[in-house]
Write a protein that holds these residues in place. Structure first.
Motif, PDB file in Angstrom:
ATOM      1  N   ALA A 219       0.990  -1.290   0.066  1.00  0.00           N
ATOM      2  CA  ALA A 219       0.188  -0.088   0.123  1.00  0.00           C
ATOM      3  C   ALA A 219       1.096   1.509   0.114  1.00  0.00           C
ATOM      4  N   SER A 220       0.412   2.204  -0.738  1.00  0.00           N
ATOM      5  CA  SER A 220       1.315   3.399  -0.863  1.00  0.00           C
ATOM      6  C   SER A 220       0.256   4.552  -1.109  1.00  0.00           C
ATOM      7  N   SER A 221       0.712   5.937  -1.129  1.00  0.00           N
ATOM      8  CA  SER A 221      -0.239   6.925  -1.487  1.00  0.00           C
ATOM      9  C   SER A 221      -0.435   7.013  -3.221  1.00  0.00           C
ATOM     10  N   LYS A 222       0.769   6.696  -3.688  1.00  0.00           N
ATOM     11  CA  LYS A 222       0.628   6.580  -5.127  1.00  0.00           C
ATOM     12  C   LYS A 222       1.822   5.523  -5.475  1.00  0.00           C
ATOM     13  N   LEU A 223       1.363   4.601  -6.425  1.00  0.00           N
ATOM     14  CA  LEU A 223       2.560   3.687  -6.816  1.00  0.00           C
ATOM     15  C   LEU A 223       3.780   4.212  -7.613  1.00  0.00           C
ATOM     16  N   ASP A 224       5.034   3.952  -7.068  1.00  0.00           N
ATOM     17  CA  ASP A 224       6.022   4.236  -7.435  1.00  0.00           C
ATOM     18  C   ASP A 224       6.438   3.015  -8.358  1.00  0.00           C
ATOM     19  N   VAL A 225       6.128   3.010  -9.785  1.00  0.00           N
ATOM     20  CA  VAL A 225       6.497   1.777 -10.583  1.00  0.00           C
ATOM     21  C   VAL A 225       7.702   1.156 -10.394  1.00  0.00           C
ATOM     22  N   ALA A 226       8.746   1.950 -10.158  1.00  0.00           N
ATOM     23  CA  ALA A 226      10.259   1.429 -10.098  1.00  0.00           C
ATOM     24  C   ALA A 226      10.222   0.669  -8.721  1.00  0.00           C
ATOM     25  N   ALA A 227      10.117   1.340  -7.560  1.00  0.00           N
ATOM     26  CA  ALA A 227      10.171   0.884  -6.417  1.00  0.00           C
ATOM     27  C   ALA A 227       9.261  -0.393  -6.068  1.00  0.00           C
ATOM     28  N   GLY A 228       8.107  -0.334  -6.640  1.00  0.00           N
ATOM     29  CA  GLY A 228       6.941  -1.433  -6.739  1.00  0.00           C
ATOM     30  C   GLY A 228       7.595  -2.467  -7.367  1.00  0.00           C
ATOM     31  N   ARG A 229       8.159  -2.288  -8.508  1.00  0.00           N
ATOM     32  CA  ARG A 229       8.853  -3.872  -9.122  1.00  0.00           C
ATOM     33  C   ARG A 229       9.918  -4.244  -8.527  1.00  0.00           C
ATOM     34  N   ALA A 230      10.512  -3.475  -7.566  1.00  0.00           N
ATOM     35  CA  ALA A 230      11.778  -3.770  -7.017  1.00  0.00           C
ATOM     36  C   ALA A 230      11.397  -4.752  -5.508  1.00  0.00           C
TER      37      ALA A 230
ATOM     38  N   ALA B 137      -2.323  -1.506  -3.171  1.00  0.00           N
ATOM     39  CA  ALA B 137      -3.470  -0.354  -3.205  1.00  0.00           C
ATOM     40  C   ALA B 137      -2.855   0.940  -2.983  1.00  0.00           C
ATOM     41  N   GLU B 138      -3.419   1.902  -3.790  1.00  0.00           N
ATOM     42  CA  GLU B 138      -3.016   3.384  -3.615  1.00  0.00           C
ATOM     43  C   GLU B 138      -4.017   4.058  -2.825  1.00  0.00           C
ATOM     44  N   MET B 139      -3.636   4.968  -1.781  1.00  0.00           N
ATOM     45  CA  MET B 139      -4.651   5.472  -0.751  1.00  0.00           C
ATOM     46  C   MET B 139      -4.057   7.047  -0.589  1.00  0.00           C
ATOM     47  N   PRO B 140      -4.244   7.835  -1.549  1.00  0.00           N
ATOM     48  CA  PRO B 140      -3.888   9.044  -1.196  1.00  0.00           C
ATOM     49  C   PRO B 140      -4.543   9.825   0.139  1.00  0.00           C
ATOM     50  N   GLY B 141      -3.448  10.396   0.756  1.00  0.00           N
ATOM     51  CA  GLY B 141      -3.895  10.982   2.311  1.00  0.00           C
ATOM     52  C   GLY B 141      -3.654   9.964   3.277  1.00  0.00           C
TER      53      GLY B 141
ATOM     54  N   ASP C 101       3.509   0.627   3.016  1.00  0.00           N
ATOM     55  CA  ASP C 101       3.552  -0.357   3.963  1.00  0.00           C
ATOM     56  C   ASP C 101       3.501  -1.662   3.420  1.00  0.00           C
ATOM     57  N   LEU C 102       3.865  -2.753   3.978  1.00  0.00           N
ATOM     58  CA  LEU C 102       4.035  -4.022   3.323  1.00  0.00           C
ATOM     59  C   LEU C 102       3.809  -4.868   4.215  1.00  0.00           C
ATOM     60  N   ALA C 103       2.749  -5.825   4.057  1.00  0.00           N
ATOM     61  CA  ALA C 103       2.556  -7.057   4.880  1.00  0.00           C
ATOM     62  C   ALA C 103       2.428  -8.313   3.862  1.00  0.00           C
ATOM     63  N   GLY C 104       2.453  -9.323   4.531  1.00  0.00           N
ATOM     64  CA  GLY C 104       2.670 -10.573   3.851  1.00  0.00           C
ATOM     65  C   GLY C 104       1.814 -11.874   4.580  1.00  0.00           C
ATOM     66  N   PHE C 105       1.386 -12.781   3.895  1.00  0.00           N
ATOM     67  CA  PHE C 105       0.553 -13.968   4.460  1.00  0.00           C
ATOM     68  C   PHE C 105       1.076 -15.169   3.813  1.00  0.00           C
ATOM     69  N   CYS C 106       1.548 -16.185   4.650  1.00  0.00           N
ATOM     70  CA  CYS C 106       2.042 -17.388   4.063  1.00  0.00           C
ATOM     71  C   CYS C 106       1.177 -18.554   4.806  1.00  0.00           C
ATOM     72  N   VAL C 107       1.002 -19.337   3.992  1.00  0.00           N
ATOM     73  CA  VAL C 107       0.278 -20.790   4.468  1.00  0.00           C
ATOM     74  C   VAL C 107       1.414 -21.832   3.979  1.00  0.00           C
ATOM     75  N   GLY C 108       1.289 -22.937   4.929  1.00  0.00           N
ATOM     76  CA  GLY C 108       2.226 -24.079   4.800  1.00  0.00           C
ATOM     77  C   GLY C 108       1.583 -25.320   5.334  1.00  0.00           C
TER      78      GLY C 108
END
Length: 309
Positions: A64-75, A97-101, A109-116
């Protein structure tokens, strides 16, 4: 979707976990380096699954970010994919998700969910732990992904910047050292578990040895840890000295050089150690399981103090 039957399980228990990277993201943003933070994300989730004896199967991320930075998102996503390769699991989806404001420009922000999954008769718990079991520690690759609020305060207190040369790491800046990704212990620990000698595992994350090791202690048993058995990466000594942080607080906040703990039967120590070494781990005997004395569950000996809880 994920085909559990095709993964080869006959009577599986599903194991799931979710986590984030915490304020380490702020250092990645300040430095402008985003290609390893995804490895941290997967490792924080997958390492939590393996302590139950589970093999990570699939992973989903939330970015999630205010506005997607394509280069950062790709990395970032490339890093997540690399983390999944290291953990041996599939990246089957996610949400961007883009959430201005909601977020300041440049923040995310970055979160993850793993199933094993683990076969029902192979689930690890504290039930198998016995007095005189040996406690093995696996070396960490640095700070990993916990304690970064304190790390940032120490950096600020010293007046250093993330681009400055780290006095304890030849040729590396503070940012480079601190962004070293969380070590992935999944494949090595699963190999050790298959030897039959491992009774329990504990992922040493937030709370350090002091708060994570008790998770594998059954009633009536305690643990003795000798912190003089290993030399932590130099970043920890610098943090302690620069921040005036005592041994106990360091052990409660950081991994202090031990990222995963295995409790194994004394007669299997050599076999388990060889398996882990062959998988690329640095293995240290750091203690043993004892009969609990009164209310004392853990005794930790450091160069400065003998701490009990």
């Amino acid at each position: 979707m994920f085909d559990l039957k095709a993964a080869g399980y006959s009577d599986p228990i599903l194991v799931a976990g979710t986590d984030g990277v915490g304020t380490k993201l702020m250092i990645a943003g300040a430095v402008g380096t985003h290609d390893t933070i995804g490895i941290d994300l997967v490792a924080m989730c997958a390492n939590d699954l393996v302590v139950q004896g589970a093999e990570p199967l699939f992973f989903l991320d939330y970015f999630a970010s205010s506005k997607l930075d394509v280069a950062a998102g790709r990395a970032i996503v490339n890093g997540i994919a690399e983390g999944c390769r290291q953990a041996g699991c599939a990246l089957i989806g996610g949400e961007t998700a883009e959430m201005p404001g909601m977020y300041a420009p440049g923040d995310y922000d970055l979160a993850g969910f793993c199933v094993g999954a683990v076969e029902r008769n192979q689930v690890l718990s504290s039930a198998a732990v016995r007095a005189d079991d040996v406690i093995l520690g696996l070396a960490s690759d640095g700070v990993h992904s916990n304690g970064f609020s304190l790390v940032r305060r120490v950096i600020e207190h010293t007046g250093a910047t993330y681009g400055d040369a780290a006095p304890f790491a030849d040729g590396q800046t503070f940012g480079e050292v601190l962004l070293t990704p969380t070590r992935m212990y999944v494949k090595s620990c699963l190999a050790a578990v298959k030897t039959g000698g491992v009774h329990a595992l504990a992922h040493i994350t937030g709370g350090g040895l002091i708060e994570n090791l008790p998770r594998v202690l059954p009633n009536g048993l305690g643990a003795e840890i000798d912190c003089t058995a290993w030399t932590p990466p130099a970043v920890f000594q610098w943090l302690a000295d620069a921040g005036g942080i005592n041994d106990v607080e360091m052990l409660r906040t950081f991994n202090c050089g031990i990222g995963m703990v295995l409790v194994c039967a004394a007669e299997h120590v050599d076999m388990v150690t060889k398996t882990l070494n062959d998988a690329g781990e640095t293995v240290i005997q750091i203690g043993r399981i004892t009969l609990r004395s009164g209310d004392t569950a853990i005794t930790i000996r450091t160069p400065e103090v003998l701490w009990q809880s």
